[in-house]
Design an enzyme around this catalytic site. Sequence first.
Site: not given
Length: 492
Positions: A185, A238-239, A243, A261, A296, A395
């Site tokens: 996806k 992703g974020s 997550g 991750e 990231c 972030e």
Amino acid sequence: MLINWHQLRKNIQLNGQHFINGKSCDSHDGSTISKKSPIDGSWLLDFARGKKSDIDSAVDAADNAFQIWSNLQPSKRKELLLNFANIIEQNKEELALLETIDMGKPVQESLSVDLNATINCFRYYAEAIDKIYGEVAPTANNSFAYIVREPVGVVGVIVPWNYPLIMTAWKLAPALAVGNTVVVKPSERSPLTAIKLAKLASEAGIPDGVINVVCGYGHEAGEALALHDRVRVLGFTGSVAVGKKILAYSSQSNLKHVYNELGGKSAVLVFNDYHDLDNIARGICGSMFYNQGQSCNAPSRVLVSEDIADELIQLLVQKTKQFKVGDPFSADKVLGAVVDEKHMNHILSYIESGYKDGAKCLIGGKQINQESGGYYLEPAIFDHVTMDMKIAQEEIFGPVLSVIRFKTEEEAIKLANSTEFGLQAGIWSNDINRVHRVARKLQAGTVHVNQYDGDNITVPFGGVKQSGNGRDKSLHALDKYSELKTIWIQID
Ligand code: NAD
């Protein structure tokens, strides 16, 4: 050979359909998502908006293909994956173009960095798979125990938009190598290269259903994939916020193994014993502003010994002035567009908060090239940042660098470790004892020394704390997509 990217751009046909069981298809209910170009704000395409029933079809296809793919000899899977890498290489320019069209990064970087890393990743895992052996356990002579590595079944892969191809390859290649089948996806902000990749896999002879791509929103297609009872492992990048949801979906469904991750707020520690401040400034700015700051692991916090801070800051500003921002198809541009208007406004809101909290903006921080219709930002540096400010803790995921001063080594380590993230860190120092001492104390998955961004496929990539639990790349990634089975035999 000089490539005329503008010409290629004019001629390319964009495809926004899912790829399920070896075929391109629309969503079952026909719904689509409209996407704009980050480069000039114009309409790009309407692509398929997958939902639960589309994910169900893709998982069915992957489940059926699992028997065929997992039973192929490893050497045959290797041959097919090497074919796949070769076909990606033959289509390198088109894929680089699609990556840039989708998310706005300079096309030369898409070509030289993203494509090369993707091709190399498939070759690495293809080559690995017929060289990894099982184990024989040291048992007594009247028994024999051996341990084999087996694929898990259907793997779900959910990826972000900042490196669409590389993030997909880092999960897809090891998962396929050990014999799993996959449903990907891609991000709703950058679906184009994942779709193309799946079609190329078909051309390479990879059987139908082994790689499926379902486009769509996270809360629809992503959630359905993460909740699916026949998905055994989910590789997510992703974020942190998403997550956490992915972990919850696992517990609400079949306890699938989840590898997250996630984000970062990486610090570089600049000590006063390094001989070349110019080299440091070049290294930091190069890594920080690369990909428009949308990495990231971007070194977004510079922690600098207070006695050299002014000199380093001057050099950081000087280097930042050299970044040319603009049309990502133009050869002389170092920074392209950020991914979309929403993300640009998100970055600008952090810049606003930096001002409000009392940090001093030394350069940049504004939208530019508005006349193009696209989303371009000047890279920014904030001085006099303190760890209680939002720009130091959260972030930003854009071209914004914060500078924080320290007095002692202990203080520098404490500052570096004082966020919930733990993806990467950097040290600049000529003192070998200090380098080893500090590297062991930094809470990070990777510590860079006297450089930042040193990297290739042979080393693991991932974080600690809320930066996640998984490790992409290297042979360790194979562990995520396989189970160890013990077979114990009694000998009469
Ligand atoms: P995001 O978390 O918003 O989205 C990532 C993916 O998750 C997308 O495909 C999205 O559609 C999907 N998603 C969203 N909601 C979902 C849900 N409820 N259920 C299932 N899937 C869902 O992140 P993003 O904005 O695309 O990417 C930026 C983030 O990715 C940053 O935090 C960045 O640091 C991180 N990142 C981490 C690494 C790493 O290796 N650690 C690498 C690249 C990016």
